[in-house]
Design a protein around this motif. Structure first.
Motif, PDB file in Angstrom:
ATOM      1  N   GLU A  71     -12.563   4.474  46.532  1.00 17.44           N
ATOM      2  CA  GLU A  71     -13.732   3.605  46.398  1.00 17.44           C
ATOM      3  C   GLU A  71     -13.861   2.659  47.584  1.00 17.44           C
ATOM      4  OE1 GLU A  71     -15.768   4.354  44.090  1.00 17.44           O
ATOM      5  OE2 GLU A  71     -14.337   5.784  43.293  1.00 17.44           O
ATOM      6  N   VAL A  72     -12.770   2.090  48.022  1.00 19.11           N
ATOM      7  CA  VAL A  72     -12.812   1.196  49.181  1.00 19.11           C
ATOM      8  C   VAL A  72     -13.236   1.975  50.417  1.00 19.11           C
ATOM      9  CG1 VAL A  72     -11.378  -0.231  50.705  1.00 19.11           C
ATOM     10  CG2 VAL A  72     -11.159  -0.443  48.243  1.00 19.11           C
ATOM     11  N   GLY A  73     -12.762   3.176  50.559  1.00 21.16           N
ATOM     12  CA  GLY A  73     -13.170   4.012  51.687  1.00 21.16           C
ATOM     13  C   GLY A  73     -14.646   4.335  51.666  1.00 21.16           C
ATOM     14  N   ALA A  74     -15.182   4.628  50.489  1.00 20.32           N
ATOM     15  CA  ALA A  74     -16.607   4.941  50.381  1.00 20.32           C
ATOM     16  C   ALA A  74     -17.469   3.728  50.683  1.00 20.32           C
ATOM     17  CB  ALA A  74     -16.916   5.474  48.987  1.00 20.32           C
ATOM     18  N   VAL A  75     -17.064   2.578  50.184  1.00 13.94           N
ATOM     19  CA  VAL A  75     -17.857   1.364  50.392  1.00 13.94           C
ATOM     20  C   VAL A  75     -17.835   0.932  51.856  1.00 13.94           C
ATOM     21  CG1 VAL A  75     -17.955  -1.108  49.832  1.00 13.94           C
ATOM     22  CG2 VAL A  75     -17.657   0.571  48.023  1.00 13.94           C
ATOM     23  N   THR A  76     -16.718   1.086  52.521  1.00 16.67           N
ATOM     24  CA  THR A  76     -16.646   0.656  53.910  1.00 16.67           C
ATOM     25  C   THR A  76     -17.221   1.689  54.877  1.00 16.67           C
ATOM     26  OG1 THR A  76     -14.376   1.483  54.077  1.00 16.67           O
ATOM     27  CG2 THR A  76     -14.674  -0.849  53.543  1.00 16.67           C
ATOM     28  N   SER A  77     -17.108   2.966  54.547  1.00 18.86           N
ATOM     29  CA  SER A  77     -17.586   3.977  55.486  1.00 18.86           C
ATOM     30  C   SER A  77     -19.094   4.194  55.413  1.00 18.86           C
ATOM     31  CB  SER A  77     -16.875   5.310  55.247  1.00 18.86           C
ATOM     32  OG  SER A  77     -17.229   5.831  53.990  1.00 18.86           O
ATOM     33  N   ALA A  78     -19.711   3.939  54.271  1.00 19.75           N
ATOM     34  CA  ALA A  78     -21.160   4.143  54.148  1.00 19.75           C
ATOM     35  C   ALA A  78     -21.946   3.268  55.122  1.00 19.75           C
ATOM     36  CB  ALA A  78     -21.615   3.913  52.712  1.00 19.75           C
ATOM     37  N   PRO A  79     -21.685   1.971  55.220  1.00 20.13           N
ATOM     38  CA  PRO A  79     -22.426   1.173  56.203  1.00 20.13           C
ATOM     39  C   PRO A  79     -22.087   1.543  57.654  1.00 20.13           C
ATOM     40  CG  PRO A  79     -21.444  -0.262  54.551  1.00 20.13           C
ATOM     41  CD  PRO A  79     -20.888   1.112  54.340  1.00 20.13           C
TER      42      PRO A  79
ATOM     43  N   ALA B 140     -21.336   4.484  58.790  1.00 24.29           N
ATOM     44  CA  ALA B 140     -21.964   5.755  59.128  1.00 24.29           C
ATOM     45  C   ALA B 140     -23.485   5.698  59.018  1.00 24.29           C
ATOM     46  CB  ALA B 140     -21.429   6.861  58.216  1.00 24.29           C
ATOM     47  N   GLY B 141     -24.006   4.590  58.523  1.00 27.70           N
ATOM     48  CA  GLY B 141     -25.444   4.456  58.375  1.00 27.70           C
ATOM     49  C   GLY B 141     -26.012   5.201  57.187  1.00 27.70           C
ATOM     50  N   GLU B 142     -25.186   5.482  56.191  1.00 25.91           N
ATOM     51  CA  GLU B 142     -25.639   6.190  54.999  1.00 25.91           C
ATOM     52  C   GLU B 142     -25.887   5.198  53.866  1.00 25.91           C
ATOM     53  OE1 GLU B 142     -22.825   9.160  53.988  1.00 25.91           O
ATOM     54  OE2 GLU B 142     -23.031  10.225  55.877  1.00 25.91           O
ATOM     55  N   HIS B 143     -26.708   5.624  52.927  1.00 22.21           N
ATOM     56  CA  HIS B 143     -26.998   4.793  51.767  1.00 22.21           C
ATOM     57  C   HIS B 143     -26.357   5.418  50.542  1.00 22.21           C
ATOM     58  CE1 HIS B 143     -29.852   2.454  54.079  1.00 22.21           C
ATOM     59  NE2 HIS B 143     -30.359   3.596  54.533  1.00 22.21           N
ATOM     60  N   MET B 144     -25.726   4.584  49.738  1.00 17.27           N
ATOM     61  CA  MET B 144     -25.114   5.081  48.506  1.00 17.27           C
ATOM     62  C   MET B 144     -26.146   5.059  47.390  1.00 17.27           C
ATOM     63  SD  MET B 144     -21.296   3.461  48.622  1.00 17.27           S
ATOM     64  CE  MET B 144     -20.793   4.398  47.212  1.00 17.27           C
ATOM     65  N   HIS B 145     -26.199   6.127  46.629  1.00 15.70           N
ATOM     66  CA  HIS B 145     -27.096   6.248  45.486  1.00 15.70           C
ATOM     67  C   HIS B 145     -26.587   5.338  44.367  1.00 15.70           C
ATOM     68  CE1 HIS B 145     -29.211   8.175  42.122  1.00 15.70           C
ATOM     69  NE2 HIS B 145     -30.101   8.508  43.059  1.00 15.70           N
ATOM     70  N   PRO B 146     -27.476   4.761  43.563  1.00 21.13           N
ATOM     71  CA  PRO B 146     -27.020   3.895  42.464  1.00 21.13           C
ATOM     72  C   PRO B 146     -26.049   4.575  41.497  1.00 21.13           C
ATOM     73  CG  PRO B 146     -29.360   3.589  42.809  1.00 21.13           C
ATOM     74  CD  PRO B 146     -28.935   4.726  43.700  1.00 21.13           C
ATOM     75  N   LEU B 147     -26.186   5.884  41.301  1.00 16.03           N
ATOM     76  CA  LEU B 147     -25.224   6.585  40.441  1.00 16.03           C
ATOM     77  C   LEU B 147     -23.833   6.630  41.069  1.00 16.03           C
ATOM     78  CD1 LEU B 147     -27.332   9.542  39.016  1.00 16.03           C
ATOM     79  CD2 LEU B 147     -26.523   7.510  37.821  1.00 16.03           C
ATOM     80  N   GLU B 148     -23.772   6.744  42.385  1.00 22.49           N
ATOM     81  CA  GLU B 148     -22.477   6.711  43.066  1.00 22.49           C
ATOM     82  C   GLU B 148     -21.832   5.339  42.927  1.00 22.49           C
ATOM     83  OE1 GLU B 148     -23.365   9.899  46.637  1.00 22.49           O
ATOM     84  OE2 GLU B 148     -23.756   7.773  46.980  1.00 22.49           O
ATOM     85  N   ILE B 149     -22.635   4.305  43.022  1.00 18.83           N
ATOM     86  CA  ILE B 149     -22.108   2.946  42.865  1.00 18.83           C
ATOM     87  C   ILE B 149     -21.632   2.730  41.432  1.00 18.83           C
ATOM     88  CG2 ILE B 149     -22.730   0.503  42.949  1.00 18.83           C
ATOM     89  CD1 ILE B 149     -24.671   1.255  45.239  1.00 18.83           C
ATOM     90  N   ALA B 150     -22.411   3.208  40.462  1.00 23.08           N
ATOM     91  CA  ALA B 150     -22.016   3.060  39.060  1.00 23.08           C
ATOM     92  C   ALA B 150     -20.731   3.835  38.763  1.00 23.08           C
ATOM     93  CB  ALA B 150     -23.140   3.540  38.151  1.00 23.08           C
ATOM     94  N   GLY B 151     -20.616   5.035  39.303  1.00 32.05           N
ATOM     95  CA  GLY B 151     -19.398   5.807  39.100  1.00 32.05           C
ATOM     96  C   GLY B 151     -18.180   5.143  39.720  1.00 32.05           C
ATOM     97  N   GLY B 152     -18.361   4.593  40.908  1.00 30.58           N
ATOM     98  CA  GLY B 152     -17.260   3.865  41.543  1.00 30.58           C
ATOM     99  C   GLY B 152     -16.857   2.637  40.757  1.00 30.58           C
ATOM    100  N   ALA B 153     -17.845   1.941  40.200  1.00 31.02           N
ATOM    101  CA  ALA B 153     -17.545   0.762  39.391  1.00 31.02           C
ATOM    102  C   ALA B 153     -16.781   1.144  38.128  1.00 31.02           C
ATOM    103  CB  ALA B 153     -18.831   0.031  39.037  1.00 31.02           C
ATOM    104  N   LEU B 154     -17.124   2.279  37.534  1.00 33.54           N
ATOM    105  CA  LEU B 154     -16.400   2.730  36.341  1.00 33.54           C
ATOM    106  C   LEU B 154     -14.949   3.082  36.665  1.00 33.54           C
ATOM    107  CD1 LEU B 154     -19.080   4.932  34.581  1.00 33.54           C
ATOM    108  CD2 LEU B 154     -18.168   2.747  33.796  1.00 33.54           C
ATOM    109  N   VAL B 155     -14.737   3.717  37.805  1.00 35.55           N
ATOM    110  CA  VAL B 155     -13.371   4.080  38.194  1.00 35.55           C
ATOM    111  C   VAL B 155     -12.549   2.830  38.467  1.00 35.55           C
ATOM    112  CG1 VAL B 155     -12.007   5.192  40.000  1.00 35.55           C
ATOM    113  CG2 VAL B 155     -13.992   6.345  39.060  1.00 35.55           C
ATOM    114  N   VAL B 156     -13.136   1.880  39.189  1.00 37.51           N
ATOM    115  CA  VAL B 156     -12.405   0.654  39.509  1.00 37.51           C
ATOM    116  C   VAL B 156     -12.153  -0.158  38.246  1.00 37.51           C
ATOM    117  CG1 VAL B 156     -12.578  -1.527  40.751  1.00 37.51           C
ATOM    118  CG2 VAL B 156     -13.193   0.573  41.884  1.00 37.51           C
TER     119      VAL B 156
END
Length: 65
Positions: free
Chosen positions: A21-29, A31-47
């Protein structure tokens, strides 16, 4: 990594997933990519599952029924 020998495998797995999750949150900005709200929700559930796994559970005593 010394704690992985001393903890249950389920706990280690959930706690190590926060690294993803930390890797996804830091690498998305970066790389210039946008995270979908479902990806954020899934990451929040895992954390959020991490603290529930390591939360101390009181087990009833054998004499108390």
């Amino acid at each position: 990594m010394w704690a992985t020998v001393r903890l249950d495998p389920a706990r280690v797995g959930i706690l190590m997933q926060t690294k993803v999750e930390v890797g996804a949150v830091t690498s998305a900005p970066l790389a210039g990519e946008h995270m979908h709200p479902l990806e954020i929700a899934g990451g929040a559930l895992v954390v959020s599952a991490g603290p529930f796994e390591v939360w101390p559970v009181r087990r009833p005593r054998a004499g108390n029924a």
